[in-house]
Design an enzyme around this catalytic site. Structure first.
Site, PDB file in Angstrom:
ATOM      1  N   PHE A 135       0.783  -1.119   0.032  1.00 33.28           N
ATOM      2  CA  PHE A 135       0.034   0.032   0.060  1.00 33.28           C
ATOM      3  C   PHE A 135       0.810   1.238  -0.053  1.00 33.28           C
ATOM      4  CE2 PHE A 135      -2.500   3.328   1.722  1.00 33.28           C
ATOM      5  CZ  PHE A 135      -3.688   3.293   0.718  1.00 33.28           C
ATOM      6  N   ASP A 220       9.298   2.829   2.107  1.00 32.72           N
ATOM      7  CA  ASP A 220       7.862   3.510   2.546  1.00 32.72           C
ATOM      8  C   ASP A 220       7.627   2.873   3.980  1.00 32.72           C
ATOM      9  OD1 ASP A 220       5.317   4.092   3.030  1.00 32.72           O
ATOM     10  OD2 ASP A 220       4.532   3.526   1.402  1.00 32.72           O
ATOM     11  N   LYS A 249       1.906   9.437   8.369  1.00 34.16           N
ATOM     12  CA  LYS A 249       1.089   9.197   9.399  1.00 34.16           C
ATOM     13  C   LYS A 249       1.574   9.472  10.983  1.00 34.16           C
ATOM     14  CE  LYS A 249      -1.405   5.075   7.694  1.00 34.16           C
ATOM     15  NZ  LYS A 249      -0.952   4.646   6.400  1.00 34.16           N
TER      16      LYS A 249
HETATM   17  C1  PLP Z   1      -1.178   5.026   4.816  1.00 36.58           C
HETATM   18  C2  PLP Z   1      -0.069   4.781   4.066  1.00 36.58           C
HETATM   19  C3  PLP Z   1       0.209   5.299   2.998  1.00 36.58           C
HETATM   20  C4  PLP Z   1      -0.816   6.439   2.384  1.00 36.58           C
HETATM   21  O1  PLP Z   1      -0.782   7.402   3.237  1.00 36.58           O
HETATM   22  P1  PLP Z   1      -1.953   8.836   3.076  1.00 36.58           P
HETATM   23  O2  PLP Z   1      -1.373   9.983   4.193  1.00 36.58           O
HETATM   24  O3  PLP Z   1      -3.332   8.088   3.447  1.00 36.58           O
HETATM   25  O4  PLP Z   1      -1.690   9.424   1.802  1.00 36.58           O
HETATM   26  C5  PLP Z   1       1.217   4.908   2.183  1.00 36.58           C
HETATM   27  N1  PLP Z   1       2.312   4.113   2.393  1.00 36.58           N
HETATM   28  C6  PLP Z   1       1.868   3.431   3.588  1.00 36.58           C
HETATM   29  C7  PLP Z   1       2.589   2.044   3.977  1.00 36.58           C
HETATM   30  C8  PLP Z   1       0.858   3.616   4.409  1.00 36.58           C
HETATM   31  O5  PLP Z   1       0.416   2.733   5.327  1.00 36.58           O
END
Ligand code: PLP
Length: 406
Positions: A135, A220, A249
């Site tokens: 994700f 990420d 986050k």
């Molecule tokens: C939540 C998340 C995102 C996206 O973040 P947003 O602030 O919702 O755009 C991207 N990568 C990872 C691993 C995430 O958990």
């Protein structure tokens, strides 16, 4: 139905099925709804409020900054932005940073940086290898990066330049690498994919392959970073360093802010290559500066590691007596239990009724991502509720009621 909730159902695009609760206040690991009911929060605003709701140091920083200065354009310098950059870079292995407003935006910036690097240093290579079940966010390019066909299906044609390969499989990355490849982008642990922890040597092997091939490694850490997995960043536990790191986050403990950072050799942007109106504004940066200061000074990642070990131990004890649990996995306070059946939605609903918030990360799995300041006593309370809920679910119900999805 509650009038406010009913109104909401008419007002918003229905992109999410919400649970029937309206929260009005939070403190630490607790939330209160508009009926005055209290809930133990093991979702933490989606792994965001790592220091708990309304942490006094963060609240103080936000209030003071709001009174002083909230926005200047990035044409000018600002004190909170530079202070935050200095502290963040001091505590990680990267050299330069750009502040954005969300995770998806941070990842977009990281991909732009990697593509520019590929143009300059790898004969125009532009492709980024990402993993299935990952994700990376909801913008068009990040939907292409996110290896989830259901998220991609409505939006074709997707931006080109992404190859999705299986996670925890170095050979798949090797096979997908070509002269077009400029980078590999991975989560150290797949969060949204179900808290998938790779083999211990996966990241080290990917790092080694990227070095051999002269391609960049982008981690990420939007979910795993900021202490979530028991160290400030998850890459520390793998004994490697990324070329590019993305965060969001937990970075602002609830105030929207994202960031991407890079090693000097990958920091190829020049004036005009990237930008943001709000990114790195004094308000968000003050919140993040306060958050990071508390995380580091109070050794919160260490506490997360201890509480994570304790929660996993309690869940493993529960697994021994509760046949519904087939696996307990995770690091620090990013934990999931696999259930032997598609009961995660129902379990989430029953936990909510008992005053515990959890996340049905898959139809068959529950995820726990409490604030990192959670106490042993709060872990015990959560496990107690979960024990009751799972024992109710383990009893076969005569008529199967509608099995929810997403
Ligand atoms: C939540 C998340 C995102 C996206 O973040 P947003 O602030 O919702 O755009 C991207 N990568 C990872 C691993 C995430 O958990």
């Amino acid at each position: 139905m509650d009038p406010l909730q009913q109104a909401a159902e008419q007002l918003f695009f229905s992109v999410v099925r919400r649970l029937p609760v309206t929260f009005v206040r939070g403190k630490g690991a607790w939330l209160w709804d508009d009926q005055g009911r209290r809930y133990l929060d093991f979702v933490a605003g989606w792994a965001v409020v790592n220091l708990g709701h309304s942490h006094p140091v963060v609240v103080q920083a936000i209030c003071e900054q709001a009174r002083t200065l909230t926005q200047v354009s990035n044409q000018f310098y600002s004190v909170p932005q530079t202070r935050l950059a200095r502290l963040l870079i001091h505590h990680c292995c990267l050299d330069r940073v750009f502040f954005a407003n969300s995770g998806a935006e941070a990842n977009e910036g990281a991909i732009k940086l990697a593509r520019k690097w590929g143009k300059l240093h790898r004969n125009g290579a532009f492709e980024v290898i990402t993993t299935l079940n990952s994700f990376h966010g909801r913008t068009l390019a990040m939907v292409a990066a996110t290896g989830k066909p259901v998220y991609q299906a409505p939006y074709h044609p997707l931006p080109a330049g992404f190859v999705n390969v299986p996670y925890d499989d170095v050979d798949a990355i090797r096979a997908a690498t070509s002269e077009r490849t400029c980078a590999v982008m991975l989560e150290p642990i797949q969060g949204e994919g179900g808290v998938n922890v790779p083999h211990d040597d996966y990241l080290a092997q990917v790092r080694h392959w990227c070095d051999q091939q002269n391609i960049l490694l982008i981690l990420d850490e939007i979910q795993t970073g900021m202490g979530r997995t028991g160290t400030l960043f998850a890459y520390e536990q793998a004994g490697i360093e990324p070329d590019i790191l993305t965060l969001a986050k937990g970075l602002g403990n609830g105030v929207p802010i994202g960031a991407f950072l890079a090693k000097e050799r990958a920091a190829v942007f020049e004036p005009g290559d990237h930008g943001s109106t709000f990114g790195g504004n004094p308000l968000a940066c003050s919140a993040a500066l306060a958050t990071l200061s508390v995380l580091v000074e109070q050794e919160i990642p260490q506490h997360a590691a201890e509480m994570g070990d304790y929660l996993r131990q309690r869940l493993q004890e529960l697994q021994a007596t509760q046949c519904l649990i087939t696996e307990v996995r995770g690091r620090g306070l990013l934990i999931a239990i696999e259930l032997g059946a598609e009961v995660a939605q129902e379990a989430t609903r029953l936990c909510l009724e008992e005053g515990l918030l959890v996340n049905p990360v898959k139809p068959t799995a529950l995820r726990f991502m409490p604030p990192l300041i959670v106490t042993r006593d709060q872990v015990d309370q959560a496990v107690e509720i979960l024990t009751r809920v799972l024992s109710r679910l383990a009893v076969p119900v005569p008529s199967p009621s509608g099995r929810g999805s997403g």
